[in-house]
Scaffold this active site. Structure first.
Site, PDB file in Angstrom:
ATOM      1  N   GLU A   1       0.833  -1.333   0.061  1.00 56.47           N
ATOM      2  CA  GLU A   1      -0.128  -0.069  -0.100  1.00 56.47           C
ATOM      3  C   GLU A   1       0.865   1.271   0.048  1.00 56.47           C
ATOM      4  OE1 GLU A   1      -2.969   2.320   3.214  1.00 56.47           O
ATOM      5  OE2 GLU A   1      -2.258   0.115   3.644  1.00 56.47           O
TER       6      GLU A   1
ATOM      7  N   ASP B   1      -1.090  -1.317   5.808  1.00 53.89           N
ATOM      8  CA  ASP B   1      -0.972  -0.734   7.154  1.00 53.89           C
ATOM      9  C   ASP B   1      -2.159  -1.653   8.118  1.00 53.89           C
ATOM     10  OD1 ASP B   1       0.624   0.880   6.155  1.00 53.89           O
ATOM     11  OD2 ASP B   1      -0.624   2.540   5.909  1.00 53.89           O
TER      12      ASP B   1
ATOM     13  N   ASP C   1      -4.252  -0.768   9.957  1.00 50.24           N
ATOM     14  CA  ASP C   1      -5.510   0.250  10.419  1.00 50.24           C
ATOM     15  C   ASP C   1      -6.641  -0.017   9.427  1.00 50.24           C
ATOM     16  OD1 ASP C   1      -4.982   1.214   7.925  1.00 50.24           O
ATOM     17  OD2 ASP C   1      -4.070   3.244   8.802  1.00 50.24           O
TER      18      ASP C   1
ATOM     19  N   ASP D   1      -7.853   1.645   6.734  1.00 47.84           N
ATOM     20  CA  ASP D   1      -7.665   1.699   5.298  1.00 47.84           C
ATOM     21  C   ASP D   1      -6.993   0.584   5.042  1.00 47.84           C
ATOM     22  OD1 ASP D   1      -9.141   4.036   5.256  1.00 47.84           O
ATOM     23  OD2 ASP D   1      -7.375   5.513   5.221  1.00 47.84           O
TER      24      ASP D   1
END
Length: 683
Positions: free
Chosen positions: A474, A547, A549, A551
């Site tokens: 990403e 990541d 998280d 997203d």
């Protein structure tokens, strides 16, 4: 030159130039090796020893899949009784001690003396491979387990097995231990109220099987599927460990199955198209043993249910004798051929198509289709040992005929629904044509081969696809660190810009116009459906590295949705992984550690020495320098990877539709109910 070198000469010249003494020594060694391979080298495995020696040959693996396969073998016997018209109930219990009990109300395993083996038939069935009532059509009309090894294999891999049999109210008991050794010979117990049935309880032998718990959800999924496929059967699962009871009974059978699959999709209309018929058909390649010129006649039961929705993907699942034929076969071929024929004829007859127009293809008619094709065959032939693909040639024509009759009748009697279907198929056809043009444009600019790989790909140097890895990363920041931190020999990096297209909602031509998606297709090298070829993959592992998280999780599910819809074998065969990055960097007295969860962090805190403690919460991969990324997330000796698999393709299909489809309301309800359970939500 040493003796070891002589036994493994680098070339013939080395051996020729050796001294006579060494040549004689080598010749004597070779003779000794040859003499060692004699009659005593051949080991005959008796009884169930072969199963315990090579369990993977019989149940696929000794891991979680094999462990559950032990249950399926016993359940399948109960279902075969129901399919043959005997009994209606199957009850499965996971006990607190970890054993499994499977109880049915079928005829009960025979307890009379076996004429050839000279022992009770139940003992023969449970201790001798290929002993069963499924090798002719007398005891069972159809059967999922045709190899006669199921119950005996479960016994072979169990620490103990107990069996209760009821025949005409009389109960009998027999048990085994240590992999199928008879412990208590068959004995008669008291009479009971129950007329008939079999109860089997077993506990896996974890000296052979890997130590793992039985999974509640997996058992639930299996029983629910069997209930859909056998509408006259009641299935119950009692989990004593979770103190739950689940029951499944679907009197509408596979109609309810289709409604469940389409639950979170926008249906074109409410009706489920359904048909069921018993057909007597000549076998295409099986002949009467008493008359080699006369083909065998089989009674084949065909049951189909299907319904169109507004999605751009298909959900077509096929079964033979309750076995999930994931690779399709002749029943799937007959079903698709019928759709193509009926829809083209209807469209021509009703002026939706002109004679000179391009006709509908297989891909057009199955877009947005949810379908179940279930056949019951007394003598199924499968391609390979996995029973993943049905091979009976006569089934193709039988299914084609049944589906053609059912579908033609539906279209003629329901003109409004027929128009909705035809309009949907026309859009699919137009999309296919545009998609082909988009693919061709991509191929002209950047063919799917290693000579024209995407510019953003930092490829590895090895061409050995069995060891190479592709990290899909990403963002450019994390991509830069990954490129510098990787092992260039076998690790390739493909950074993605932003979030890829949600393929669950997008038309096909849009998907193949996407730069990010085309970069992935080109890098992986195997194309995409309908041309996807697993044998052409350039990497053994495709690793999603995002990541830790919200997203990152969203990007991961978008990528998985693409792989599921357009490269499903990549997931099915275990090539897709998620890298698990650490959440925390923990420094105590200059010693650096990493925690991958809050629990690991608390453990590090508890074990910290006196001195300064510094804790860093990673918000993204881009915060790590190349060395940190390597030592936490990319080094095979320490990294944590999660391998994605598809245990139940239909359930996976439903989840992708639920998470990524057009219907927002169910997701809102899910979030509102489960938001309170969320931890580590990054805001």
């Amino acid at each position: 030159m040493s003796k070891t070198e002589l036994k493994n000469p680098k070339n013939d010249e080395e051996l020729i130039n050796s001294s006579p003494e060494l040549l004689l020594e080598e010749e004597q060694h070779m003779m000794q090796m040859a003499q060692a391979y004699n009659a005593s080298s051949i080991h005959v495995l008796k009884g169930l020893e072969a199963v315990r020696k090579r369990p993977g040959m019989y149940i696929g693996s000794t891991g979680t899949n094999g462990l559950h396969h032990m249950i399926w073998e016993i359940i399948d016997n109960s279902v075969d009784e129901i399919a043959s018209g005997y009994g209606q109930e199957v009850k499965v219990t996971l006990t607190k001690s970890g054993s499994i009990i499977v109880e049915d109300d079928g005829r009960g395993i025979p307890i009379d003396m076996h004429p050839e083996e000279g022992k009770p038939t139940v003992e023969v069935v449970l201790t001798i491979l290929h002993a069963g009532g499924k090798f002719d059509n007398n005891a069972y009309k159809t059967s999922g387990g045709l190899h006669g090894v199921g119950a005996s294999v479960t016994n072979a891999l169990s620490k103990w097995m107990k069996v209760w049999i009821v025949r005409n109210h009389q109960q009998y008991y027999i048990d085994f231990k240590d992999g199928g050794k008879l412990s208590t010979p068959l004995k008669e117990l008291d009479k009971v109220n129950k007329l008939q049935g079999t109860t089997v309880e077993f506990y896996p032998d974890f000296t052979v099987m890997e130590q793992a718990p039985f999974e509640h959800d997996r058992i639930i999924s299996r029983l629910k599927k069997l209930a859909y496929l056998n509408k006259n059967a009641h299935f119950t699962f009692i989990d004593e460990q979770m103190n739950t009871t689940d029951s499944f009974f679907f009197p509408d059978g596979i109609i309810s199955y289709i409604q469940d699959i389409n639950k979170d999709k926008n249906k074109l209309f409410e009706d489920v198209i359904y048909g069921s018929k018993d057909v007597n058909a000549k076998s295409a390649n099986r002949y009467d043993p008493n008359n080699p010129e006369k083909p065998l006649m089989f009674n084949i039961k065909v049951e189909v249910a299907f319904q169109y929705n507004q999605s751009y993907s298909s959900s077509l699942y096929t079964f033979c004798n309750n076995i999930d034929t994931a690779e399709g076969g002749t029943h799937e071929e007959g079903f698709k051929a019928a759709l193509i024929k009926v829809l083209n004829n209807y469209a021509l007859r009703n002026k939706f198509l002109k004679e000179q127009d391009e006709k509908y293809t297989k891909d057009d008619v199955i877009e947005g289709l949810a379908a179940i094709v279930s056949v019951k065959h007394p003598d199924p032939q499968y391609d390979g040992q996995t029973k993943q693909k049905l091979g009976n040639t006569e089934v193709r024509a039988v299914v084609n005929g049944v589906v053609s009759d059912v579908f033609e009748k539906f279209l003629n009697e329901n003109p409004n629904e027929a128009t909705l279907i035809i309009n949907k198929i026309n859009l699919a056809k137009e999309s296919r044509i545009r998609s082909q043009a988009a693919k061709e444009a991509v191929r002209r600019k950047s063919p799917f081969d290693s000579n024209s790989l995407p510019g953003k790909l930092a490829d590895c140097s090895t061409k050995d696809h069995t060891i190479s890895e592709l990290y899909i990363v990403e963002g450019d920041s994390a991509g830069g660190s990954a490129k510098l931190g990787r092992d260039r020999y076998y690790q390739a990096i493909l950074p993605l810009r932003g979030k890829i297209l949600n393929v669950e909602k997008a038309k096909t031509e849009r998907i193949f116009e996407s730069e990010e998606i085309n970069a992935m297709i080109t890098a992986i090298g195997a194309g995409a459906v309908p041309e996807f070829d697993i044998s052409k993959i350039r990497y053994d592992k495709v690793i999603i590295m995002t990541d830790a998280d919200v997203d990152g999780a969203h990007i991961r599910i978008l990528l998985l949705t693409f792989f599921f819809r357009y490269m499903k074998p990549l997931i099915e065969q275990g090539h897709v992984y998620a890298a698990i990055p650490p959440l925390y960097k923990f420094v105590n007295d200059k010693k650096i550690s990493y925690a991958y969860s809050d629990e690991e962090l608390e453990l590090l805190k508890a074990n910290a020495k006196s001195g300064k403690v510094d804790i860093q919460r990673y918000k993204g991969l881009g915060e790590m320098n190349p060395e940190q990324l390597w030592e936490t997330t990319m080094d095979p000796t320490v990294r944590k990877l999660h391998c994605f698999s598809i245990e139940d393709a239909i359930e996976a299909d439903k989840q992708f539709s639920f998470l990524m489809g057009d219907d927002v309301l169910p997701r809102k309800e899910f979030i509102s109910k489960n938001a309170k359970f969320v931890k580590n939500l990054d805001i």
